[in-house]
Design an enzyme around this catalytic site. Sequence first.
Site, mmCIF file in Angstrom:
data_model
loop_
_atom_site.group_PDB
_atom_site.id
_atom_site.type_symbol
_atom_site.label_atom_id
_atom_site.label_comp_id
_atom_site.label_asym_id
_atom_site.label_seq_id
_atom_site.Cartn_x
_atom_site.Cartn_y
_atom_site.Cartn_z
ATOM 1 N N LYS A 68 0.866 -1.179 0.000
ATOM 2 C CA LYS A 68 0.000 0.000 0.000
ATOM 3 C C LYS A 68 0.898 1.222 0.000
ATOM 4 C CE LYS A 68 -3.398 2.479 2.747
ATOM 5 N NZ LYS A 68 -4.455 2.379 3.751
HETATM 6 C C1 R5P Z 1 -1.943 3.956 7.151
HETATM 7 O O1 R5P Z 1 -1.225 4.413 7.962
HETATM 8 C C2 R5P Z 1 -3.245 3.446 7.547
HETATM 9 O O2 R5P Z 1 -3.606 2.259 6.890
HETATM 10 C C3 R5P Z 1 -4.251 4.501 7.365
HETATM 11 O O3 R5P Z 1 -5.257 4.359 8.273
HETATM 12 C C4 R5P Z 1 -4.780 4.510 5.971
HETATM 13 O O4 R5P Z 1 -3.735 4.401 5.048
HETATM 14 C C5 R5P Z 1 -5.408 5.767 5.668
HETATM 15 O O5 R5P Z 1 -6.151 5.674 4.511
HETATM 16 P P1 R5P Z 1 -6.540 7.052 3.834
HETATM 17 O O6 R5P Z 1 -5.269 7.795 3.653
HETATM 18 O O7 R5P Z 1 -7.162 6.698 2.509
HETATM 19 O O8 R5P Z 1 -7.505 7.723 4.755
#
Ligand code: R5P
Length: 294
Positions: free
Chosen positions: A206
């Site tokens: 990711k």
């Molecule tokens: C990464 O640190 C965690 O998985 C976050 O909670 C996630 O990446 C956040 O997703 P977004 O940036 O789409 O809110």
Amino acid sequence: MADLDGLKVAKDYHLDVPFANNSESFYVKGANNLDWGMKKHLANIFDAKSGNTVMFAFDHGYFMGSVSGLERLDILVPKLIPSVDVVMCTRGALRSCVPPAGNKAVALRVTSGSSMLNDDLSHEIVAVDIEDAIRCNADCMAVQAFIGADGQLESIDNISKVINAGIRHSIPTMGVVAVGKDMDRTDKYFKHATRVLAELGVNIVKTYYCDNFEEVVAACPVPLVVAGGKKLPENEALTLAYNAISKGAHGVDMGRNIFQSHHPIEMAEAVRKIVHEKATDKEAYEFYKNAISK
Ligand code: R5P
């Protein structure tokens, strides 16, 4: 003992047809040589037709506490589940707020140790053991990676331990590239961080979208899914998803741009159009506007 009356004797062995699976390669990037169990979990995550996935990230509470849009996981999550392929969350959220029925894949966050309260966000531990990941039926285990940051050594230790346990039980690992306030968000950084994670042995990375993203994709031998990042207007978030998919990402792992939207279900459905149906960002935004006007 089965009743043998009327049993047909097998005779059509198709001797002229080669074994059907010999020429097939598994559709998930970099996974062709993995064992059946690993492939099955990856097939639960990545759609066989599009090759892509819509992960819904709502693991924010593990270091942010109750954030806007996630105040009531029990209300939001069951409503959103039909519109996503994978729930990415903590075991606490999974057990308390994700209905066990249904066929959605689980990306289980297994590291923690950071908290917004002490401004120390780059030191984590493995908090969920492999037995509990198995009990949660995890399709992958998500590990935060602070590459190039103060916590790099323990991150690599965490990731390696999770990968080693995952290999023993055929559960894939997803490395989550962390970006802190002092960390670089350039393609140079993401190329480095994603490649380091893939070489360590994660099966999914990711990461974040950046300029020259197609080069980040090309240099990483496993699928990339893109985080949404901070809340953007819906059309801009859809453009981000479109750019990522058209440059080779195999999905999104989107949180705030879904759950902080005034219309999270319609937003998730619009993202699906891009991820699975080759819609452009403009087509997806038109879909979103139509959906919310009904
Ligand atoms: C990464 O640190 C965690 O998985 C976050 O909670 C996630 O990446 C956040 O997703 P977004 O940036 O789409 O809110």
